[in-house]
Design a protein around this motif. Sequence first.
Motif, short mmCIF file in Angstrom:
data_model
loop_
_atom_site.label_atom_id
_atom_site.label_comp_id
_atom_site.label_asym_id
_atom_site.label_seq_id
_atom_site.Cartn_x
_atom_site.Cartn_y
_atom_site.Cartn_z
N GLU A 52 51.23 -0.16 136.67
CA GLU A 52 50.93 0.38 137.93
C GLU A 52 49.63 1.11 137.86
O GLU A 52 48.58 1.28 138.36
N LEU A 53 49.99 2.72 136.90
CA LEU A 53 49.16 3.35 136.55
C LEU A 53 47.74 3.21 135.80
O LEU A 53 46.52 3.18 136.38
N THR A 54 48.56 2.19 134.60
CA THR A 54 47.39 1.66 133.45
C THR A 54 45.78 1.84 135.03
O THR A 54 44.80 1.33 134.74
N VAL A 55 46.61 0.14 135.58
CA VAL A 55 45.87 -0.73 135.49
C VAL A 55 44.78 -0.16 136.73
O VAL A 55 43.02 -0.41 136.83
N GLY A 56 45.23 0.33 137.80
CA GLY A 56 44.84 1.20 138.79
C GLY A 56 43.75 2.37 137.83
O GLY A 56 42.99 2.21 138.84
N MET A 57 44.41 2.72 137.23
CA MET A 57 43.25 3.42 136.33
C MET A 57 42.10 2.61 136.26
O MET A 57 40.62 3.38 136.27
N LEU A 58 42.12 1.64 135.32
CA LEU A 58 40.95 0.41 134.73
C LEU A 58 40.12 0.08 136.11
O LEU A 58 38.92 -0.72 136.08
N ARG A 59 40.79 0.27 137.20
CA ARG A 59 40.01 -0.41 138.83
C ARG A 59 38.90 0.39 138.97
O ARG A 59 37.79 -0.22 139.61
N SER A 60 38.65 1.86 138.02
CA SER A 60 37.60 2.17 138.49
C SER A 60 35.83 1.26 137.31
O SER A 60 35.05 1.98 137.80
N TRP A 61 36.58 0.55 136.08
CA TRP A 61 35.32 -0.33 135.40
C TRP A 61 34.70 -1.61 136.57
O TRP A 61 35.93 -1.92 136.79
N LYS A 110 39.32 -0.03 124.46
CA LYS A 110 40.45 -0.45 123.72
C LYS A 110 41.10 1.10 124.10
O LYS A 110 40.67 2.29 123.33
N PRO A 111 41.81 1.42 125.36
CA PRO A 111 42.32 1.80 126.56
C PRO A 111 43.49 2.82 125.68
O PRO A 111 44.26 1.32 125.52
N ASN A 112 44.14 3.75 125.63
CA ASN A 112 45.29 4.04 125.92
C ASN A 112 45.69 3.53 127.20
O ASN A 112 45.75 3.65 127.87
N MET A 113 47.10 3.10 127.83
CA MET A 113 48.19 3.07 128.23
C MET A 113 48.32 4.42 129.39
O MET A 113 48.17 5.55 128.14
N ILE A 114 48.84 4.17 130.43
CA ILE A 114 49.03 5.45 131.12
C ILE A 114 50.35 5.87 131.55
O ILE A 114 51.37 4.97 131.46
N ILE A 115 50.64 6.92 129.90
CA ILE A 115 52.27 6.83 129.94
C ILE A 115 52.27 8.89 129.06
O ILE A 115 51.16 9.33 129.71
N GLU A 116 53.41 9.13 129.10
CA GLU A 116 53.72 10.23 129.55
C GLU A 116 54.02 10.39 127.75
O GLU A 116 53.95 9.65 127.15
N GLY A 117 54.03 11.66 128.12
CA GLY A 117 53.83 12.57 127.12
C GLY A 117 55.18 12.24 125.58
O GLY A 117 56.29 12.19 127.15
N VAL A 118 54.74 12.79 124.98
CA VAL A 118 56.80 12.12 124.04
C VAL A 118 57.41 13.33 123.77
O VAL A 118 58.75 12.91 124.11
N ASP A 119 57.11 14.46 124.67
CA ASP A 119 57.94 15.83 124.64
C ASP A 119 58.60 15.46 126.54
O ASP A 119 59.29 16.32 126.34
N TYR A 120 57.92 14.76 126.82
CA TYR A 120 58.13 14.65 128.38
C TYR A 120 59.84 14.11 128.22
O TYR A 120 60.03 12.77 127.66
N ARG A 121 60.33 14.66 129.54
CA ARG A 121 62.49 14.78 129.37
C ARG A 121 61.91 12.76 130.76
O ARG A 121 63.69 12.28 129.13
N ASN A 122 61.83 11.94 130.49
CA ASN A 122 62.00 11.32 131.22
C ASN A 122 61.11 9.98 130.80
O ASN A 122 59.40 9.89 131.11
N ARG A 123 61.40 8.48 130.56
CA ARG A 123 60.97 8.00 129.92
C ARG A 123 60.07 7.38 131.52
O ARG A 123 60.76 6.56 132.01
N SER A 124 59.02 6.64 131.31
CA SER A 124 58.31 6.03 132.35
C SER A 124 58.48 3.93 131.86
O SER A 124 58.78 3.51 131.06
N THR A 125 59.03 3.59 133.40
CA THR A 125 59.40 1.44 133.21
C THR A 125 58.06 1.10 132.55
O THR A 125 57.21 1.66 132.95
N PRO A 126 58.17 0.15 132.05
CA PRO A 126 56.73 -0.74 131.89
C PRO A 126 55.67 -0.98 133.56
O PRO A 126 54.99 -1.10 133.27
N GLU A 127 57.06 -1.07 134.50
CA GLU A 127 56.27 -1.16 135.72
C GLU A 127 55.52 -0.23 136.42
O GLU A 127 54.76 -0.08 136.92
N GLU A 128 55.58 1.34 135.90
CA GLU A 128 55.90 2.12 136.28
C GLU A 128 54.08 2.35 135.57
O GLU A 128 53.26 2.82 135.96
N VAL A 129 53.73 1.69 134.21
CA VAL A 129 53.04 2.61 133.11
C VAL A 129 52.19 1.61 133.79
O VAL A 129 50.19 1.71 133.61
#
Length: 343
Positions: A249-258, A228-247
């Motif tokens: 891509e990075l999340t699944v890419g990171m999880l591929r180590s499993w 049960k991981p967090n998604m790869i997403i910017e901090g709440v105080d970061y100026r730009n919001r990531s798109t679902p596609e960006e989230v």
Amino acid sequence: MLNHLKEGHPHMTTCRQVVARMMAPGKGILAADESISTMSKRLQQNGVDPTAENRRTYRELLATAPGLSDHVSGIIFCDETVRQSFSDGTPFPEAVAARGILVGIKVDMGTKLCPGLDGETITEGLDGLPVRLAEYAGLGAAFAKWRAVFTIGPDTPSRGAIRSNANALARYAAACQQAGIVPIVEPEVLMDGSHNRGVCREVTNEVHTAVRTELALLNVDLAGIILKPNMIIEGVDYRNRSTPEEVAELTVGMLRSWPGDLAGVAFLSGGQDPVRATDNLEAMQQHQTPWPLTFSFGRALVSPALSVWRGDPELVAAGQAALLSRVTANGAAAGLRGAVQPS
């Protein structure tokens, strides 16, 4: 490597069978396991007297939502709820199981400041855990949850915080499997802060590497756990919001180590807006993975129900409708798996 649960061991078989039910296509896990203090605070914020009876009533509202089992395979409760009963006198575990939903139990005792780590926390609850797990199994629990928390800052999370919490997660997971209970392993890198998604990815990857190492050292069967991981997403105080596609891509890419034998991934919402969490989950399904990707949301599912209900008996059905709206949307998102082209 020798495994403490040999292939064919009844507890290993049980865990794998339960996991298969939990990760059924188009279904996710409802987290209704807020501590007494957290649940009381949320009730107060919605004008509800924070009594044990109102906490019980609210959880019954969630569990009895019509057709909930269509998209929810399991519900995580806290210790208080698993010992309570529905208004008709049926114990929560029995009543929920009768609705075709597996019962889960949060077994950690929350975060405490960790000696030696300036301001960082360790999740407690290992003392006496095997005895408690046996009791919960007797009460009807099929799975459990343990949450470790990591905060991104200038010097955090430290290696000490990562290693200590990863070891505790592994000790918990091993104890669960020996008790025949499926462990949900939850290493959460919080959204607090002004970091970008790249930093979140780096920290989350470091945390997951440590968790995998500790799980392997304690011979935990990955085919009998849910991550049960967090998604790869910017901090709440970061100026730009990531798109679902960006989230995604990075999340699944990171999880591929499993490894591919991991039973499944059920994301936490982490305080995201309910619709955004669903959009991100849906985008994940565009990527082919060896394990299913679904949801184990708390606030993103239950907050709409609480804000509608507000303790009014006349609004129970409306609160349930608000819950089901989010559950159905996330079930549909998770159910897209297998209907998309490989990435």
